[in-house]
Design a protein around this motif. Structure first.
Motif, PDB file in Angstrom:
ATOM      1  N   ASN A 116       0.811  -1.227   0.000  1.00 24.05           N
ATOM      2  CA  ASN A 116       0.000   0.000   0.000  1.00 24.05           C
ATOM      3  C   ASN A 116       0.840   1.271   0.000  1.00 24.05           C
ATOM      4  O   ASN A 116       0.460   2.289   0.578  1.00 24.05           O
ATOM      5  N   ARG A 117       1.981   1.208  -0.696  1.00 26.19           N
ATOM      6  CA  ARG A 117       2.831   2.396  -0.836  1.00 26.19           C
ATOM      7  C   ARG A 117       2.050   3.459  -1.584  1.00 26.19           C
ATOM      8  O   ARG A 117       1.322   3.166  -2.527  1.00 26.19           O
ATOM      9  N   LYS A 118       2.200   4.709  -1.172  1.00 25.01           N
ATOM     10  CA  LYS A 118       1.472   5.812  -1.803  1.00 25.01           C
ATOM     11  C   LYS A 118       2.418   6.684  -2.616  1.00 25.01           C
ATOM     12  O   LYS A 118       3.566   6.907  -2.230  1.00 25.01           O
ATOM     13  N   GLN A 119       1.905   7.167  -3.738  1.00 22.40           N
ATOM     14  CA  GLN A 119       2.625   8.127  -4.567  1.00 22.40           C
ATOM     15  C   GLN A 119       1.672   9.249  -4.938  1.00 22.40           C
ATOM     16  O   GLN A 119       0.470   9.053  -5.075  1.00 22.40           O
ATOM     17  N   PHE A 120       2.244  10.417  -5.097  1.00 25.96           N
ATOM     18  CA  PHE A 120       1.506  11.639  -5.379  1.00 25.96           C
ATOM     19  C   PHE A 120       2.026  12.180  -6.707  1.00 25.96           C
ATOM     20  O   PHE A 120       3.174  12.616  -6.786  1.00 25.96           O
ATOM     21  N   TYR A 121       1.221  12.094  -7.777  1.00 26.18           N
ATOM     22  CA  TYR A 121       1.635  12.519  -9.114  1.00 26.18           C
ATOM     23  C   TYR A 121       1.057  13.890  -9.445  1.00 26.18           C
ATOM     24  O   TYR A 121      -0.122  14.147  -9.197  1.00 26.18           O
TER      25      TYR A 121
END
Length: 137
Positions: A116-121
């Motif tokens: 459940n790693r999060k990334q913000f694009y």
């Protein structure tokens, strides 16, 4: 009585959506990467991730996103998209405008197959920036 059966659920639904959009979320980013289009209009390669401790705030009350980097980035949220659920990831899209009026799409991506790693694009027409983030308390 028919009117009450129709109106009451609509009011409850309206208030439920207001609470969801009026929340404030804080993310801490530990690194970012950039990709740009070249002269031919093709995407280049992502840069190596650069370590950078920044706080990203999504403020549903003010419909804005603030990235507290060396140069503060401020985005007005113009529209909230529907959550996209796929096998390996979930994506929350938002149509935004930066301080100079530039339009972009901001995505909050949760990678299910990566714990459940999060990334913000932040996606513009000719450049994309991605931050590796986690939810801050």
């Amino acid at each position: 009585m028919k009117i009450v059966k129709i109106v009451l659920p609509l009011f409850l639904l309206l208030f439920a959506f207001q609470d969801v959009s009026a929340q404030v979320y804080r993310f801490k980013a530990d690194s970012f990467s950039i990709i740009e289009k070249n002269e031919k209009g093709n995407w280049g390669s992502w840069t190596d991730f650069n370590n950078t401790p920044v706080v990203i705030t999504l403020d549903g009350k003010k419909d804005r996103i603030v990235i507290n980097s060396k140069e503060i980035q401020l985005y007005s949220i113009l529209a909230y998209g529907e959550k996209i659920v796929e096998k390996d990831q979930e994506t929350i899209p938002m149509k935004c405008a930066d301080n100079e009026g530039g339009l972009c799409t901001i995505l909050i991506v949760t990678k299910k197959n990566e714990e459940n790693r999060k990334q913000f694009y932040i996606n513009y027409e000719d450049v994309k920036i991605v931050y590796n983030v986690y939810v801050s308390e």
